[in-house]
Scaffold this motif. Sequence first.
Motif, PDB file in Angstrom:
ATOM      1  N   ASN A  29       0.818  -1.216   0.000  1.00 42.20           N
ATOM      2  CA  ASN A  29       0.000   0.000   0.000  1.00 42.20           C
ATOM      3  C   ASN A  29       0.849   1.263   0.000  1.00 42.20           C
ATOM      4  O   ASN A  29       0.445   2.292  -0.524  1.00 42.20           O
ATOM      5  CB  ASN A  29      -0.929   0.014   1.210  1.00 42.20           C
ATOM      6  N   ASN A  30       2.030   1.183   0.621  1.00 39.21           N
ATOM      7  CA  ASN A  30       2.878   2.364   0.786  1.00 39.21           C
ATOM      8  C   ASN A  30       4.132   2.352  -0.074  1.00 39.21           C
ATOM      9  O   ASN A  30       5.043   3.125   0.179  1.00 39.21           O
ATOM     10  CB  ASN A  30       3.285   2.511   2.254  1.00 39.21           C
ATOM     11  N   GLY A  31       4.228   1.463  -1.031  1.00 40.05           N
ATOM     12  CA  GLY A  31       5.426   1.395  -1.870  1.00 40.05           C
ATOM     13  C   GLY A  31       5.727  -0.026  -2.300  1.00 40.05           C
ATOM     14  O   GLY A  31       4.899  -0.675  -2.934  1.00 40.05           O
ATOM     15  N   TRP A  32       6.902  -0.511  -1.879  1.00 44.54           N
ATOM     16  CA  TRP A  32       7.369  -1.828  -2.313  1.00 44.54           C
ATOM     17  C   TRP A  32       8.026  -2.543  -1.147  1.00 44.54           C
ATOM     18  O   TRP A  32       8.535  -1.913  -0.230  1.00 44.54           O
ATOM     19  CB  TRP A  32       8.370  -1.669  -3.455  1.00 44.54           C
ATOM     20  N   ALA A  33       8.038  -3.873  -1.196  1.00 40.79           N
ATOM     21  CA  ALA A  33       8.651  -4.660  -0.127  1.00 40.79           C
ATOM     22  C   ALA A  33       9.480  -5.783  -0.723  1.00 40.79           C
ATOM     23  O   ALA A  33       9.217  -6.268  -1.820  1.00 40.79           O
ATOM     24  CB  ALA A  33       7.578  -5.236   0.787  1.00 40.79           C
ATOM     25  N   VAL A  34      10.481  -6.201   0.044  1.00 35.95           N
ATOM     26  CA  VAL A  34      11.307  -7.349  -0.292  1.00 35.95           C
ATOM     27  C   VAL A  34      11.112  -8.344   0.845  1.00 35.95           C
ATOM     28  O   VAL A  34      11.264  -8.002   2.019  1.00 35.95           O
ATOM     29  CB  VAL A  34      12.796  -6.951  -0.417  1.00 35.95           C
ATOM     30  N   GLU A  35      10.750  -9.592   0.494  1.00 32.00           N
ATOM     31  CA  GLU A  35      10.492 -10.597   1.509  1.00 32.00           C
ATOM     32  C   GLU A  35      10.942 -11.969   1.032  1.00 32.00           C
ATOM     33  O   GLU A  35      11.028 -12.219  -0.167  1.00 32.00           O
ATOM     34  CB  GLU A  35       9.006 -10.633   1.865  1.00 32.00           C
ATOM     35  N   ALA A  36      11.224 -12.857   1.981  1.00 26.63           N
ATOM     36  CA  ALA A  36      11.617 -14.222   1.662  1.00 26.63           C
ATOM     37  C   ALA A  36      10.370 -15.066   1.416  1.00 26.63           C
ATOM     38  O   ALA A  36       9.338 -14.875   2.057  1.00 26.63           O
ATOM     39  CB  ALA A  36      12.439 -14.828   2.791  1.00 26.63           C
ATOM     40  N   GLU A  37      10.482 -15.994   0.491  1.00 28.17           N
ATOM     41  CA  GLU A  37       9.399 -16.920   0.182  1.00 28.17           C
ATOM     42  C   GLU A  37       9.119 -17.796   1.400  1.00 28.17           C
ATOM     43  O   GLU A  37      10.042 -18.275   2.047  1.00 28.17           O
ATOM     44  CB  GLU A  37       9.867 -17.786  -0.996  1.00 28.17           C
ATOM     45  N   ARG A  38       7.858 -18.002   1.696  1.00 32.20           N
ATOM     46  CA  ARG A  38       7.443 -18.815   2.843  1.00 32.20           C
ATOM     47  C   ARG A  38       8.162 -18.358   4.117  1.00 32.20           C
ATOM     48  O   ARG A  38       8.520 -19.152   4.973  1.00 32.20           O
ATOM     49  CB  ARG A  38       7.715 -20.303   2.597  1.00 32.20           C
ATOM     50  N   GLY A  39       8.360 -17.073   4.205  1.00 33.24           N
ATOM     51  CA  GLY A  39       9.101 -16.514   5.332  1.00 33.24           C
ATOM     52  C   GLY A  39       8.247 -16.339   6.566  1.00 33.24           C
ATOM     53  O   GLY A  39       7.121 -16.815   6.654  1.00 33.24           O
ATOM     54  N   ASP A  40       8.787 -15.612   7.490  1.00 38.39           N
ATOM     55  CA  ASP A  40       8.116 -15.380   8.760  1.00 38.39           C
ATOM     56  C   ASP A  40       7.278 -14.103   8.737  1.00 38.39           C
ATOM     57  O   ASP A  40       6.866 -13.612   9.771  1.00 38.39           O
ATOM     58  CB  ASP A  40       9.145 -15.311   9.880  1.00 38.39           C
TER      59      ASP A  40
END
Length: 74
Positions: free
Chosen positions: A12-23
Amino acid sequence: MPGKNIHFVPTNNGWAVEAERGDGVQHQFAMQEDAIAAGTERAKREKVELLIHGRDGQIRERNSFGNDPRDIKG
């Protein structure tokens, strides 16, 4: 055990980087370029694939950094 692929996703506020099936932990970025750069560095470091999603949620680009699922020589 291979690492978890990295996803670049819209928020909603931009972009995110996250791990697959992460926490559920995401690193938030206002600028798309900053998020892609951070995701690329993390994928290179962890030798996994970076999946870049567009605003519609669909994967628009994939980059492999050591864990290429394709069996292509050369």
